[in-house]
Write a protein that holds these residues in place. Sequence first.
Motif, mmCIF file in Angstrom:
data_model
loop_
_atom_site.group_PDB
_atom_site.id
_atom_site.type_symbol
_atom_site.label_atom_id
_atom_site.label_comp_id
_atom_site.label_asym_id
_atom_site.label_seq_id
_atom_site.Cartn_x
_atom_site.Cartn_y
_atom_site.Cartn_z
ATOM 1 N N ASN A 278 48.374 55.938 23.744
ATOM 2 C CA ASN A 278 46.963 55.647 23.496
ATOM 3 C C ASN A 278 46.431 54.825 24.667
ATOM 4 O OD1 ASN A 278 44.522 55.507 22.196
ATOM 5 N ND2 ASN A 278 45.313 54.525 20.353
ATOM 6 N N THR A 279 45.141 54.527 24.683
ATOM 7 C CA THR A 279 44.594 53.612 25.696
ATOM 8 C C THR A 279 43.883 52.473 24.985
ATOM 9 O OG1 THR A 279 44.276 55.412 27.281
ATOM 10 C CG2 THR A 279 42.978 53.424 27.636
ATOM 11 N N HIS A 280 44.165 51.228 25.400
ATOM 12 C CA HIS A 280 43.445 50.084 24.844
ATOM 13 C C HIS A 280 42.600 49.442 25.938
ATOM 14 C CE1 HIS A 280 46.533 50.479 21.638
ATOM 15 N NE2 HIS A 280 45.529 50.065 20.874
ATOM 16 N N GLN A 281 41.325 49.209 25.618
ATOM 17 C CA GLN A 281 40.383 48.653 26.601
ATOM 18 C C GLN A 281 40.225 47.151 26.357
ATOM 19 O OE1 GLN A 281 37.557 51.397 24.995
ATOM 20 N NE2 GLN A 281 37.128 52.295 26.997
ATOM 21 N N CYS A 282 40.633 46.368 27.352
ATOM 22 C CA CYS A 282 40.668 44.911 27.143
ATOM 23 C C CYS A 282 39.324 44.243 27.377
ATOM 24 C CB CYS A 282 41.744 44.296 28.016
ATOM 25 S SG CYS A 282 43.361 44.929 27.564
ATOM 26 N N LEU A 309 47.113 50.230 29.187
ATOM 27 C CA LEU A 309 46.182 49.087 29.091
ATOM 28 C C LEU A 309 45.206 49.137 30.252
ATOM 29 C CD1 LEU A 309 47.824 45.644 28.253
ATOM 30 C CD2 LEU A 309 46.403 47.094 26.785
ATOM 31 N N VAL A 310 43.921 49.167 29.921
ATOM 32 C CA VAL A 310 42.886 49.148 30.972
ATOM 33 C C VAL A 310 41.904 48.027 30.661
ATOM 34 C CG1 VAL A 310 43.032 51.648 31.381
ATOM 35 C CG2 VAL A 310 41.337 50.775 29.767
ATOM 36 N N ARG A 311 41.044 47.692 31.616
ATOM 37 C CA ARG A 311 39.981 46.730 31.300
ATOM 38 C C ARG A 311 38.840 47.473 30.604
ATOM 39 N NH1 ARG A 311 42.590 44.009 35.258
ATOM 40 N NH2 ARG A 311 42.744 41.762 34.992
ATOM 41 N N GLY A 312 38.465 48.642 31.098
ATOM 42 C CA GLY A 312 37.415 49.420 30.437
ATOM 43 C C GLY A 312 36.324 49.821 31.413
ATOM 44 N N ALA A 313 35.836 51.054 31.257
ATOM 45 C CA ALA A 313 34.981 51.635 32.297
ATOM 46 C C ALA A 313 33.494 51.699 31.942
ATOM 47 C CB ALA A 313 35.485 53.035 32.624
ATOM 48 N N TYR A 314 33.099 51.335 30.726
ATOM 49 C CA TYR A 314 31.708 51.639 30.319
ATOM 50 C C TYR A 314 30.910 50.394 29.972
ATOM 51 C CZ TYR A 314 34.049 56.111 29.950
ATOM 52 O OH TYR A 314 34.793 57.218 30.228
ATOM 53 N N GLU A 318 27.707 50.147 27.435
ATOM 54 C CA GLU A 318 27.938 49.505 26.132
ATOM 55 C C GLU A 318 26.897 48.415 25.880
ATOM 56 O OE1 GLU A 318 30.018 50.236 23.821
ATOM 57 O OE2 GLU A 318 31.702 51.290 24.725
ATOM 58 N N ARG A 319 26.670 47.597 26.913
ATOM 59 C CA ARG A 319 25.755 46.466 26.736
ATOM 60 C C ARG A 319 24.330 46.946 26.529
ATOM 61 N NH1 ARG A 319 28.451 42.137 30.878
ATOM 62 N NH2 ARG A 319 29.888 41.317 29.321
ATOM 63 N N GLU A 320 23.955 47.949 27.321
ATOM 64 C CA GLU A 320 22.600 48.506 27.196
ATOM 65 C C GLU A 320 22.357 49.026 25.791
ATOM 66 O OE1 GLU A 320 21.414 51.712 29.949
ATOM 67 O OE2 GLU A 320 21.911 50.225 31.495
ATOM 68 N N ASN A 332 33.553 41.509 26.050
ATOM 69 C CA ASN A 332 33.749 40.074 26.308
ATOM 70 C C ASN A 332 32.598 39.526 27.166
ATOM 71 O OD1 ASN A 332 36.342 39.786 25.067
ATOM 72 N ND2 ASN A 332 37.167 40.960 26.765
ATOM 73 N N PRO A 333 32.227 38.262 26.939
ATOM 74 C CA PRO A 333 31.033 37.753 27.630
ATOM 75 C C PRO A 333 31.168 37.654 29.151
ATOM 76 C CG PRO A 333 32.100 36.024 26.335
ATOM 77 C CD PRO A 333 32.759 37.300 25.969
ATOM 78 N N THR A 334 32.383 37.424 29.660
ATOM 79 C CA THR A 334 32.528 37.291 31.121
ATOM 80 C C THR A 334 33.747 38.078 31.616
ATOM 81 O OG1 THR A 334 33.982 35.380 30.880
ATOM 82 C CG2 THR A 334 31.609 34.916 31.095
ATOM 83 N N TYR A 335 33.763 38.246 32.934
ATOM 84 C CA TYR A 335 34.911 38.909 33.574
ATOM 85 C C TYR A 335 36.192 38.117 33.314
ATOM 86 C CZ TYR A 335 37.831 40.663 37.430
ATOM 87 O OH TYR A 335 38.858 41.191 38.172
ATOM 88 N N GLU A 336 36.071 36.787 33.382
ATOM 89 C CA GLU A 336 37.251 35.927 33.169
ATOM 90 C C GLU A 336 37.814 36.118 31.758
ATOM 91 O OE1 GLU A 336 34.416 34.899 34.651
ATOM 92 O OE2 GLU A 336 35.370 34.991 36.634
ATOM 93 N N VAL A 363 50.529 49.689 32.840
ATOM 94 C CA VAL A 363 49.582 48.681 33.312
ATOM 95 C C VAL A 363 48.649 49.412 34.277
ATOM 96 C CG1 VAL A 363 49.383 46.446 34.480
ATOM 97 C CG2 VAL A 363 51.358 46.936 33.032
ATOM 98 N N ALA A 364 47.512 49.872 33.731
ATOM 99 C CA ALA A 364 46.605 50.727 34.507
ATOM 100 C C ALA A 364 45.489 49.866 35.082
ATOM 101 C CB ALA A 364 46.033 51.827 33.622
ATOM 102 N N THR A 365 45.687 49.437 36.300
ATOM 103 C CA THR A 365 44.713 48.514 36.904
ATOM 104 C C THR A 365 44.813 48.542 38.424
ATOM 105 O OG1 THR A 365 43.980 46.208 36.990
ATOM 106 C CG2 THR A 365 46.338 46.559 36.759
ATOM 107 N N HIS A 366 43.722 48.166 39.059
ATOM 108 C CA HIS A 366 43.722 47.985 40.515
ATOM 109 C C HIS A 366 43.763 46.508 40.861
ATOM 110 C CE1 HIS A 366 41.435 51.890 39.949
ATOM 111 N NE2 HIS A 366 42.618 52.212 40.414
ATOM 112 N N ASN A 367 43.929 45.685 39.855
ATOM 113 C CA ASN A 367 43.867 44.238 40.043
ATOM 114 C C ASN A 367 45.242 43.691 40.456
ATOM 115 O OD1 ASN A 367 44.044 41.408 39.331
ATOM 116 N ND2 ASN A 367 42.047 41.670 38.351
ATOM 117 N N GLY A 393 49.754 52.157 36.909
ATOM 118 C CA GLY A 393 48.913 53.324 37.206
ATOM 119 C C GLY A 393 47.677 52.926 37.998
ATOM 120 N N GLN A 394 47.379 53.694 39.034
ATOM 121 C CA GLN A 394 46.109 53.554 39.763
ATOM 122 C C GLN A 394 45.498 54.932 39.942
ATOM 123 O OE1 GLN A 394 48.972 51.770 41.394
ATOM 124 N NE2 GLN A 394 48.369 50.160 39.977
ATOM 125 N N LEU A 395 44.200 54.933 40.189
ATOM 126 C CA LEU A 395 43.503 56.207 40.369
ATOM 127 C C LEU A 395 43.731 56.730 41.783
ATOM 128 C CD1 LEU A 395 40.120 55.198 38.680
ATOM 129 C CD2 LEU A 395 42.041 56.377 37.623
#
Length: 468
Positions: A278-282, A309-314, A318-320, A332-336, A363-367, A393-395
């Motif tokens: 599955n994918t979970h968006q943090c 595990l990803v941070r999330g792309a949308y 979502e906020r709009e 989440n309210p901030t990047y941190e 661990v799917a991230t570029h960070n 994983g990276q793109l």
Amino acid sequence: GAGRRLAGFLRGPARRSGRGAVPMRCCAPRSPAWGARGRSAAPVVDFGDPQEAFRSKSSAELLRGLVVLGLCAVGPLVEHNRELLQLGRRVLGQALFERLMKMTFYGQFVAGEDQEAIKPLIRRNRAFGVGAVLDYSVEEDLSPARAERQELALAKLGIATKAESQHWFTGENVGESGTVDLLDWNSLIDSRTKLSKLLLVPNIKTRQLEPLLSHFTEEEELQMKRMLQRMDVLAKRATETGVRLMVDAEQSYFQPAISRLTLEMQRRFNRERAVIFNTHQCYLKEAYDNVSVDVELSRREGWHFGTKLVRGAYMDQERERAAKIGYEDPINPTYEKTNEMYHRCLDYVLEEIKHSRKANVMVATHNEDTVKFTLRRMMELGIHPSEKKVCFGQLLGMCDQITFPLGQAGFPVYKYVPYGPVDEVLPYLSRRAQENRGFMQRANQERDLLWREFKRRLFAGTIFSTNP
Ligand SMILES: Cc1cc2nc3c(=O)[nH]c(=O)nc-3n(C[C@H](O)[C@H](O)[C@H](O)COP(=O)(O)OP(=O)(O)OC[C@H]3O[C@@H](n4cnc5c(N)ncnc54)[C@H](O)[C@@H]3O)c2cc1C
């Protein structure tokens, strides 16, 4: 459609089964010095060495990377990318436009038009210790005819066979009380079960469970059924061939349905090993709850948990939407806070791996900090990379300076490899352009490394060499 939700997760077949092409292993991965240093010391993987990062790239590819990532830094170009792409096609004509795209954005972020075209790239990456997650990146629903063609194509790739898709499950799973077992995958995909009886959602106003599909037309119900059946074919084939399948996560208003169906597949197919991820968006406020509930369920029911595990792309979308409709922002309210959430979820899964060895995570991230955090925690918890419980994983086209050093150091690492016809992957390309603009600092660092390697080759006289 199901086709784009599910990505096949490939690694060198020669290592696993001896079948298929022999990988051109020109640079064998080094074995990580696990435990040689103090328990809490992170293994040394150098993410700042341009020669190591781009060893697999030709000089022309370095130049393309510089140009494309440079263009991604030009705000107005990215903002109006859709209009510009349309204009480009009109002015240049289809053939010239495709050629230009292949030399630039498409060439950078997409591997090719079909399964045949992407093979050389997959083989080359594999030779450098980097696996592939195949991702048919057409961002729209498929027509039944297209889906059928795609199923045939997947059959050729060795994931599904046409004959299998003819044999659907039979037998409705009616319990003793006469109710259908909601949690049974077989019932979900049985072509004789009416889905509207199975998929129930709570109505917030009446607090009653209502059929999710009661508002669907016959045709829509049929489409849903076909999608489930295709997922079943793919999962069975993946089980047989030792391939894993990853289900991508989407906007929060689709995600509960995607997660729910994925969970049913995990229960059914992850008995011996984690076939379905599955994918979970943090970036979601509820990410930790989602991860911990799923892990807990896998523990209780005895199946193998697997997540990307990803941070999330949308985030913006979502906020709009939340602001427009007037519900609480799910992000989440901030990047941190998102970073904190990512590390908290990751730590939870790593602890689970330490205790049961049944959980698996990509661990799917570029960070870079998150990758370093993972390496340190793996070391502290005694999770060895060769166990393949944790992978990265990276793109494609992004952050080679993270992917390739990890591969060379012997960590399981994969490129997400998108493919598809030029016109149909344009929405995917738009998102990549936006993402690269959004994270200027990282893109700057990558451009700096590309430039340093290009200059090194220039001065070393190896700019045209095939083995620079
Ligand atoms: C292999 C792979 C598979 C992927 N699959 C999926 C998928 O299935 N579904 C999906 O949605 N995405 C997917 N992504 C994309 C991913 O969710 C991120 O958008 C992308 O990777 C950037 O995040 P990062 O961790 O790499 O980098 P970073 O630059 O560290 O993080 C950027 C991310 O942080 C979050 N963020 C930024 N600013 C804020 C803020 N102000 N408040 C709160 N959060 C903030 C956003 O999620 C943003 O994308 C995938 C990425 C990879 C590498």
